[in-house]
Design a protein around this motif. Structure first.
Motif, PDB file in Angstrom:
ATOM      1  N   GLU A  68       4.821  12.278  -1.603  1.00  0.00           N
ATOM      2  CA  GLU A  68       5.261  11.124  -2.880  1.00  0.00           C
ATOM      3  C   GLU A  68       3.700  10.972  -2.971  1.00  0.00           C
ATOM      4  N   PRO A  69       2.656  10.607  -4.018  1.00  0.00           N
ATOM      5  CA  PRO A  69       1.693   9.493  -4.013  1.00  0.00           C
ATOM      6  C   PRO A  69       2.342   7.420  -4.517  1.00  0.00           C
ATOM      7  N   GLY A  89       0.975  -0.865  -0.054  1.00  0.00           N
ATOM      8  CA  GLY A  89      -0.430  -0.153  -0.266  1.00  0.00           C
ATOM      9  C   GLY A  89       0.911   1.080   0.267  1.00  0.00           C
ATOM     10  N   GLY A  90       2.153   0.950   0.793  1.00  0.00           N
ATOM     11  CA  GLY A  90       3.397   2.307   0.642  1.00  0.00           C
ATOM     12  C   GLY A  90       4.208   2.475  -0.453  1.00  0.00           C
ATOM     13  N   SER A  91       3.936   1.505  -1.432  1.00  0.00           N
ATOM     14  CA  SER A  91       4.752   1.405  -2.810  1.00  0.00           C
ATOM     15  C   SER A  91       4.883   3.005  -3.613  1.00  0.00           C
ATOM     16  N   ILE A  92       5.860   3.494  -3.693  1.00  0.00           N
ATOM     17  CA  ILE A  92       5.969   4.685  -4.183  1.00  0.00           C
ATOM     18  C   ILE A  92       5.525   4.893  -6.042  1.00  0.00           C
ATOM     19  N   ALA A  93       5.032   5.956  -5.716  1.00  0.00           N
ATOM     20  CA  ALA A  93       4.416   5.636  -7.801  1.00  0.00           C
ATOM     21  C   ALA A  93       5.410   7.101  -8.288  1.00  0.00           C
ATOM     22  N   SER A  94       6.175   6.334  -9.191  1.00  0.00           N
ATOM     23  CA  SER A  94       6.931   8.074 -10.026  1.00  0.00           C
ATOM     24  C   SER A  94       6.587   8.196 -11.398  1.00  0.00           C
ATOM     25  N   ILE A 130      -1.163  12.811  -6.482  1.00  0.00           N
ATOM     26  CA  ILE A 130      -0.642  12.109  -7.699  1.00  0.00           C
ATOM     27  C   ILE A 130      -0.695  13.236  -8.758  1.00  0.00           C
ATOM     28  N   GLU A 131      -0.828  14.498  -8.546  1.00  0.00           N
ATOM     29  CA  GLU A 131      -1.255  15.396 -10.117  1.00  0.00           C
ATOM     30  C   GLU A 131      -0.116  16.038  -9.857  1.00  0.00           C
ATOM     31  N   THR A 132       0.769  15.843  -9.201  1.00  0.00           N
ATOM     32  CA  THR A 132       2.206  16.262  -9.568  1.00  0.00           C
ATOM     33  C   THR A 132       3.878  15.642  -9.049  1.00  0.00           C
ATOM     34  N   HIS A 133       3.290  14.480  -9.493  1.00  0.00           N
ATOM     35  CA  HIS A 133       4.706  13.486  -9.072  1.00  0.00           C
ATOM     36  C   HIS A 133       3.572  12.888 -10.370  1.00  0.00           C
ATOM     37  N   ASP A 177      -7.986  15.356  -0.546  1.00  0.00           N
ATOM     38  CA  ASP A 177      -6.799  16.422  -1.330  1.00  0.00           C
ATOM     39  C   ASP A 177      -5.584  16.214  -0.992  1.00  0.00           C
ATOM     40  N   ARG A 178      -5.213  15.949   0.099  1.00  0.00           N
ATOM     41  CA  ARG A 178      -3.309  15.399  -0.124  1.00  0.00           C
ATOM     42  C   ARG A 178      -2.752  14.383  -1.174  1.00  0.00           C
ATOM     43  N   ALA A 179      -3.503  12.945  -1.017  1.00  0.00           N
ATOM     44  CA  ALA A 179      -3.796  12.545  -1.848  1.00  0.00           C
ATOM     45  C   ALA A 179      -3.254  12.802  -3.552  1.00  0.00           C
ATOM     46  N   GLU A 180      -5.155  13.868  -3.899  1.00  0.00           N
ATOM     47  CA  GLU A 180      -4.681  13.776  -5.511  1.00  0.00           C
ATOM     48  C   GLU A 180      -3.601  14.661  -5.519  1.00  0.00           C
ATOM     49  N   GLU A 181      -3.245  15.720  -4.834  1.00  0.00           N
ATOM     50  CA  GLU A 181      -2.162  16.455  -5.143  1.00  0.00           C
ATOM     51  C   GLU A 181      -0.929  15.498  -5.472  1.00  0.00           C
TER      52      GLU A 181
END
Length: 728
Positions: A380-381, A344-349, A414-417, A408-412
């Motif tokens: 980081e998402p 669940g904590g794996s980072i997307a990039s 994902i949007e940024t990264h 909101d934090r999750a969307e931000e």
């Protein structure tokens, strides 16, 4: 009244499963890496509250406490162990640095191995400056060719200490055949630095830690044990001191990667590696027996990793062929499991070097700061952020309602990264993150089963871990598996699995013996006294250790496993021996025939060459004391509508849908065995959510296990759950 406390400390959460007077309760708490004893007791405290028992009353009444932890291995990754010194036979002290041919690739992922230009050997745990040679020599049969030069040995010991060594590892050539020189060196160290001195030096002998062939692997195993031992001792001592303050007088039993457990003072640090996932496998083995499944894939998706194990014949059948810890190839009997960085904590990039390709993992946000939606400073998402954005997770009910998530934090994040760099919308990016994570898990399971000669369609899938049931139906589609089993204890299943494990010690001894001579006609020829002598020596060790833990020696059962090979072949295969001892030709024949049968089943008949002879290379004896069986609570199965358990609807963007769909939500605690839910739907529990896509049904059995079954290839997300549980 029987009370067992079982704790699994993972990288993100620490899980506790407690059995108390026939009642089973569980709890999750964030792992406190700064003080691992804190999360240990937080889990017990939560279970005590559920049982309406005081913490001191619960602990003082405990029969056993079983524990698995990643503490030592985390410190290995961080290289926070003591400075070690290594003594080996003069003339070969460079072999640890040289290693084996593929050493540069040990512990690397497939993608890292393919990038050869960037692949590097890890910095060895002991530098050349603290590796000294000792004048002595023994041959492969244990014959002394050159006696130990004690004066020279004393000089080398002093030199290591002068160079900063705070623990000494001794690994001499062929020491598993003749350990006397290693034992004498330990005596010399103690004479030079007595235990009464503040500067006393602990000594670790390879002939005691791992008396087997292959000096490189034997050296690594002993070095790792020395490197991690002090930390483990301090960690367990801290926990035991706090337990004693609550009235607990027993020891802490540590889970082993062998599939058993032992008291902490009878456990090496290396044995604790991967103990949690192995406990999950043993729990799956227990469920196979209870639910009458023959073949199962055990998966555990937590916050940091995705663990996989294969069960055939209702149980664990294989060990790691060449086990690796971190970047080091080691010796030992470790149950085979696979772990990838998909939690669940794996980072997307977005990987710009690969043309803007979206990647998920293996890096993890962990528990602190955690995913961006945790609102603890993470930016980081992660997969969890994607699940929140897509609506699969209720942000107000996460972690039993004790932690609100920020959409909101999750969307931000994902949007940024992801979304902006890849030129897509936030929801499209979230769907792709989830899709890639599911694909990574599904394809890994597919590879692990098919490369072992199994057809995944013949298996059921156990889905455990806090994030597992949310993704299980999705990644099982990569396997054509149509039955997924979750349990009431899925979020804490590794802790639950430890409750099913036996006290178990494994003792190994390398010894080459011919069992069958070469030739078309079988001729069995073995020294019975030598064979039985090795077994008797190993049995004596098992009896000594298990008796010292307070067990009746009459309760010990012994199982012999042998590493065997055909003549002309390099690699060995481990098989369970049908005979504990050999007394005549029929016993030897039975062992050889069993080896041929098992080898054929694993590798096909084309590689079976008994006419070239059969040899034994290594003995492994299991000394076991069975733990009392656990009884899981049951409820009667009665067919009824799931409507009483319905708890509103949630907007969810399913994989095949083109927009968010209003989806029925059910409360797991209100469901009863026999109730069946048609997808699409979600089932919320305290520490996990189960996603039921269209074309799947979800029902509870008598143990309150959630059974997901694929019924049709309906377009997921195109229908909405009707109040009666039927689609409309």
């Amino acid at each position: 009244m029987t009370t067992r406390i079982n704790i699994d400390a993972g990288g993100t959460f620490t899980d506790c499963f407690t059995l108390h007077d026939g009642e089973a309760v569980s709890a999750k708490t964030p792992t406190t890496e700064h003080d691992m004893s804190e999360c240990f007791f937080q889990g017990i405290r939560k279970c005590a509250a559920q049982l309406d028992v005081g913490l001191e009353d619960l602990i003082s009444d405990v029969d056993s406490i079983r524990y698995s932890t990643t503490t030592a291995m985390n410190r290995l990754i961080e290289r926070k162990g003591p400075k070690l010194g290594l003594l080996t036979t003069a003339g070969v002290q460079d072999y640890p640095q040289i290693g084996r041919g593929p050493r540069w690739a040990d512990g690397l992922t497939d993608s890292e191995q393919r990038n050869i230009s960037d692949a590097k050997k890890p910095e060895y745990l002991v530098p050349d400056a603290r590796t000294n040679g000792i004048r002595e020599r023994v041959d492969s049969e244990g014959t002394v060719l050159r006696p130990l030069d004690e004066d020279h040995a004393r000089e080398q010991i002093r030199d290591l200490v002068d160079r900063g060594a705070r623990a000494i590892v001794v690994n001499l050539l062929w020491s598993y055949e003749y350990p006397d020189h290693e034992q004498r060196i330990r005596e010399l160290v103690r004479e030079e630095y007595p235990p009464s001195y503040l500067g006393s030096i602990p000594v670790f002998l390879s002939s005691e830690v791992m008396p087997t062939k292959q000096e490189y692997e034997r050296t690594n195993t002993t070095l790792l044990d020395a490197y991690l031992s002090e930390l483990m001792q301090e960690h367990i001592a801290d926990i035991k001191e706090r337990l004693e303050a609550f009235g607990y007088e027993g020891d802490v039993q540590m889970l082993h990667n062998t599939g058993g457990m032992a008291e902490s003072y009878k456990t090496t640090a290396v044995e604790t590696f991967n103990g949690g996932p192995v406990a999950g496998l043993k729990g799956g083995e227990f469920l196979c027996d209870v639910l009458d499944y023959e073949k199962a894939v055990v998966t555990d998706m937590g916050g940091t990793s995705f663990d996989i194990g294969i069960l055939t014949g209702g149980g664990v059948q294989s060990y790691e062929f060449e086990p690796i810890i971190d970047r080091w190839r080691v010796s030992g009997t470790m149950i085979e499991s696979k772990s990838i960085g998909a939690g669940g904590g794996s980072i997307a990039s977005v990987n710009d070097e690969l043309g803007g390709r979206l990647e998920v993992g293996p890096e993890s946000a962990g528990a602190d700061p955690g995913p961006a939606c945790y609102n603890r400073g993470g930016t980081e998402p992660t997969v969890t952020d994607a699940d929140v954005v897509l609506g699969f997770i209720d942000p107000e009910k996460f972690y039993a309602g004790n932690q609100s998530l920020s959409v909101d934090r999750a969307e931000e994040a994902i949007e940024t990264h992801v979304a902006d760099p890849a030129g897509m919308s936030v929801t499209e990016a979230a769907r792709n993150i989830r899709r890639i994570a599911d694909g990574n898990m599904g394809n890994t399971v597919r590879k692990e089963t098919m490369l072992r000669g199994h057809d995944p369609r013949e298996f059921i899938l156990y889905s455990f871990g806090g994030a597992g049931p949310l993704h299980a139906a999705s990644f099982s589609s990569y396997l054509d598996i149509d039955t997924v089993v979750t349990t009431p204890y899925s979020p804490v299943f590794c802790a639950m699995g430890s409750a099913t494990m036996d006290t178990l010690h494994i003792y190994e001894q390398s010894r080459s013996m011919f069992l069958r001579d070469s030739g078309e006609e079988p001729t069995y020829d073995v020294d019975y006294d030598e064979f039985n002598g090795v077994v008797d020596d190993l049995k004596a060790k098992g009896r000594r250790d298990i008796e010292s833990e307070g067990y009746d020696p009459d309760d010990i059962t012994y199982e012999l496993e042998l590493d065997m090979r055909f003549g002309g072949q390099i690699h060995v295969a481990r098989v369970g021996s049908p005979r504990l001892e050999v007394h005549d030709e029929s016993d030897v024949e039975a062992i050889c025939e069993h080896f041929i049968e098992q080898y054929t089943e694993r590798f096909s008949s084309y590689s079976v060459t008994p006419e070239h002879g059969i040899t034994v290379e290594n003995f492994a004896l299991k000394a076991r004391v069975d733990s009392p069986d656990i009884d899981l609570p049951t409820e009667p199965v009665e067919e009824s509508s799931p409507e009483p358990a319905r708890n509103g609807e949630r907007e969810i963007l399913w994989a095949e849908a083109d927009q968010y769909r209003s989806t029925a939500v059910f409360d797991y605690d209100d469901l009863r065995p026999g109730m069946a839910i048609d997808g699409p739907a979600v089932v919320d529990a305290d520490y996990t959510t189960t996603a039921v896509p269209a074309g799947w049904t979800y029902r509870l059995d008598t143990y309150r296990n959630g059974i997901l079954e694929q019924t049709a290839g309906t377009d997921a997300g195109s229908t909405t759950q009707a109040p009666t549980g039927e689609t409309q």
